[in-house]
Motif scaffolding. Sequence first.
Motif, mmCIF file in Angstrom:
data_model
loop_
_atom_site.group_PDB
_atom_site.id
_atom_site.type_symbol
_atom_site.label_atom_id
_atom_site.label_comp_id
_atom_site.label_asym_id
_atom_site.label_seq_id
_atom_site.Cartn_x
_atom_site.Cartn_y
_atom_site.Cartn_z
ATOM 1 N N GLY A 21 8.932 18.862 -8.414
ATOM 2 C CA GLY A 21 10.178 18.652 -8.746
ATOM 3 C C GLY A 21 10.500 17.894 -9.649
ATOM 4 O O GLY A 21 10.822 17.681 -10.503
ATOM 5 N N GLY A 22 9.959 16.651 -9.003
ATOM 6 C CA GLY A 22 9.709 15.468 -9.510
ATOM 7 C C GLY A 22 8.882 15.562 -11.259
ATOM 8 O O GLY A 22 9.125 14.765 -11.543
ATOM 9 N N LEU A 23 7.722 15.499 -11.045
ATOM 10 C CA LEU A 23 7.253 16.168 -12.261
ATOM 11 C C LEU A 23 7.627 17.106 -13.461
ATOM 12 O O LEU A 23 7.723 16.214 -14.649
ATOM 13 C CB LEU A 23 5.377 16.843 -11.830
ATOM 14 N N VAL A 24 8.682 17.618 -13.165
ATOM 15 C CA VAL A 24 9.048 18.777 -13.754
ATOM 16 C C VAL A 24 10.301 17.624 -15.128
ATOM 17 O O VAL A 24 10.377 17.750 -15.954
ATOM 18 C CB VAL A 24 10.008 19.904 -13.096
ATOM 19 N N ASN A 25 11.061 17.079 -13.638
ATOM 20 C CA ASN A 25 11.861 16.041 -14.454
ATOM 21 C C ASN A 25 11.809 14.558 -15.120
ATOM 22 O O ASN A 25 11.659 14.672 -15.925
ATOM 23 C CB ASN A 25 12.461 15.167 -13.327
ATOM 24 N N LEU A 26 10.490 14.316 -15.001
ATOM 25 C CA LEU A 26 9.720 13.258 -15.741
ATOM 26 C C LEU A 26 9.466 14.089 -16.780
ATOM 27 O O LEU A 26 8.363 13.397 -17.911
ATOM 28 C CB LEU A 26 8.219 12.586 -15.006
ATOM 29 N N GLY A 27 8.574 15.171 -17.600
ATOM 30 C CA GLY A 27 8.534 15.750 -18.062
ATOM 31 C C GLY A 27 7.338 16.705 -18.353
ATOM 32 O O GLY A 27 6.523 16.500 -19.410
ATOM 33 N N THR A 57 5.184 6.275 -20.179
ATOM 34 C CA THR A 57 5.644 5.834 -19.543
ATOM 35 C C THR A 57 5.223 4.865 -18.277
ATOM 36 O O THR A 57 4.231 5.824 -17.737
ATOM 37 C CB THR A 57 7.458 5.601 -19.294
ATOM 38 N N ILE A 58 5.615 4.019 -17.281
ATOM 39 C CA ILE A 58 5.114 3.873 -15.983
ATOM 40 C C ILE A 58 5.584 4.149 -15.582
ATOM 41 O O ILE A 58 5.324 4.699 -14.256
ATOM 42 C CB ILE A 58 5.849 1.859 -15.965
ATOM 43 N N GLN A 59 6.768 5.066 -15.731
ATOM 44 C CA GLN A 59 7.784 5.808 -14.308
ATOM 45 C C GLN A 59 6.542 7.437 -14.945
ATOM 46 O O GLN A 59 6.399 7.423 -13.197
ATOM 47 C CB GLN A 59 8.811 6.050 -14.957
ATOM 48 N N VAL A 60 6.218 7.759 -15.681
ATOM 49 C CA VAL A 60 5.656 8.989 -15.361
ATOM 50 C C VAL A 60 4.318 8.165 -14.959
ATOM 51 O O VAL A 60 3.904 9.763 -14.229
ATOM 52 C CB VAL A 60 5.008 9.717 -17.042
ATOM 53 N N VAL A 61 3.629 7.428 -15.337
ATOM 54 C CA VAL A 61 2.228 7.539 -14.054
ATOM 55 C C VAL A 61 2.342 6.936 -13.234
ATOM 56 O O VAL A 61 1.592 7.496 -12.246
ATOM 57 C CB VAL A 61 1.599 5.966 -14.780
ATOM 58 N N LEU A 89 11.936 7.245 -4.492
ATOM 59 C CA LEU A 89 12.621 6.012 -5.360
ATOM 60 C C LEU A 89 12.092 5.592 -6.458
ATOM 61 O O LEU A 89 12.215 4.732 -6.939
ATOM 62 C CB LEU A 89 11.227 5.257 -3.546
ATOM 63 N N LEU A 90 11.138 6.082 -6.990
ATOM 64 C CA LEU A 90 10.792 5.804 -8.785
ATOM 65 C C LEU A 90 12.384 7.075 -9.333
ATOM 66 O O LEU A 90 11.492 6.452 -10.677
ATOM 67 C CB LEU A 90 9.586 7.122 -8.493
ATOM 68 N N GLY A 91 12.937 7.524 -9.271
ATOM 69 C CA GLY A 91 13.952 7.906 -9.560
ATOM 70 C C GLY A 91 13.617 9.110 -10.508
ATOM 71 O O GLY A 91 14.160 9.479 -11.540
ATOM 72 N N ALA A 92 13.041 9.408 -9.954
ATOM 73 C CA ALA A 92 12.496 11.189 -11.084
ATOM 74 C C ALA A 92 12.289 12.458 -10.158
ATOM 75 O O ALA A 92 13.029 13.144 -10.968
ATOM 76 C CB ALA A 92 10.574 11.545 -10.270
#
Length: 427
Positions: free
Chosen positions: A294-300, A2-6, A39-42
Amino acid sequence: MTIQVVAGLVVFLGAYVLIATEKLPRATVALTGGALMVLLGATDEAGIFFSEEAGIDWHVIFLLLGMMMIVGILRQSGAFEYLAIWAAKRARGRPFVVMAMLIVITAMLSAALDNVTTVLLVAPVTLLIADRLGVPPVPFLITQVMASNIGGAATLIGDPPNIIVASRANLTFLDFLEHLTPLVIGLMIVFIGLAWLLFGRRLHHDAERAAKVMALNEREAIKDTRLLITSVAVIALVLAGFALQGVTHLDPAVVALLGAGLLALLTRLEARKVVADVEWETLLFFAGLFVMVGGLVNLGVIDQLGKAATDAVGTNYAGAGVALLVGSALVSGIIDNIPYVATMAPLVADLVHAGGAAAEPLWWALTMGADLGGNATAVGASANVVVLGIARRYGHPISFWEFTKYGLLVTGVTVALSVPYLLIRYF
């Protein structure tokens, strides 16, 4: 994807590049990266402050805070200046013997305290002794910071990456003593030999200057005897608390904070003096870094990488251990080992969870590689950056490549010796 992950990956990798190149203060980069993840919601405030998997690791933050306070109070007694002068006099002013003794002292202090704090305290005194001996200080500083990185690998509190691994893997102070201290002792013996080959033959003894060093009175370095005795007693209690974690069930962070509070109470120093040597920038850097990871963890992202690594490894944990040790050393030489370990710890946790007891040695492979790889380049570990800054401030600049040409050799030898240790002991 997804765009959020990128977007999350772009933020994280961009922060890594800025941290590695030191274009901006690393604390600023880490905090900005953490803010962008929000801000990205991650991640969000609940995830940042209360999540064990994806939030700030308060165990790491408060352990460092407590130890920085304790060491800062001890520094005011003059204990470290005393130790350096004492070592120079015991060596009778012979440059390489002085170097060897400072290497051993630095390694031991780094194991008992932490390597960044140790080099901050010992490096200025080393410059003084080198000046008195009439020898170039750069070899002393280079070997000293490398000794701090090797010695710091021996204990839970010796190097910031160890604290991160211990927190993630639930490892105790005694676990590090059992698994890594024997290796570190052997590596330090080899390192002293390497120091002789690299620098020893270039250090010439000056009898006149040596006599001046012998005339120094180390007792004059002690500014407050009561403060020294009190500090040493409290540090002994703190180290005992670390060692008895299995009995007391007190987290090392709690022990460190209790020790800092007790020492502040007993010495009755002003609050500003108690916290004067706390590296707030370092603590903020850690906080921002944990938020980004942690943001990367939440994004999977971490979960997907962990699954890919698990599929690639299968049950070949010996091969995975060697690859992790060598790979960690290589990457830690390019990027500061703190953000590297903070990123890798969740991945290794997935591997260990999937493999059980057979995969647990991967924690030691990660720790060995990250700690030893920190010696490879001038930006491989925080202690390296600190010492280069001190050298520049005192008029003895050390270039990136001057440090790195020695660091690559030392790292290559120590990592090569660590591979058979890993295989023979665990596989």
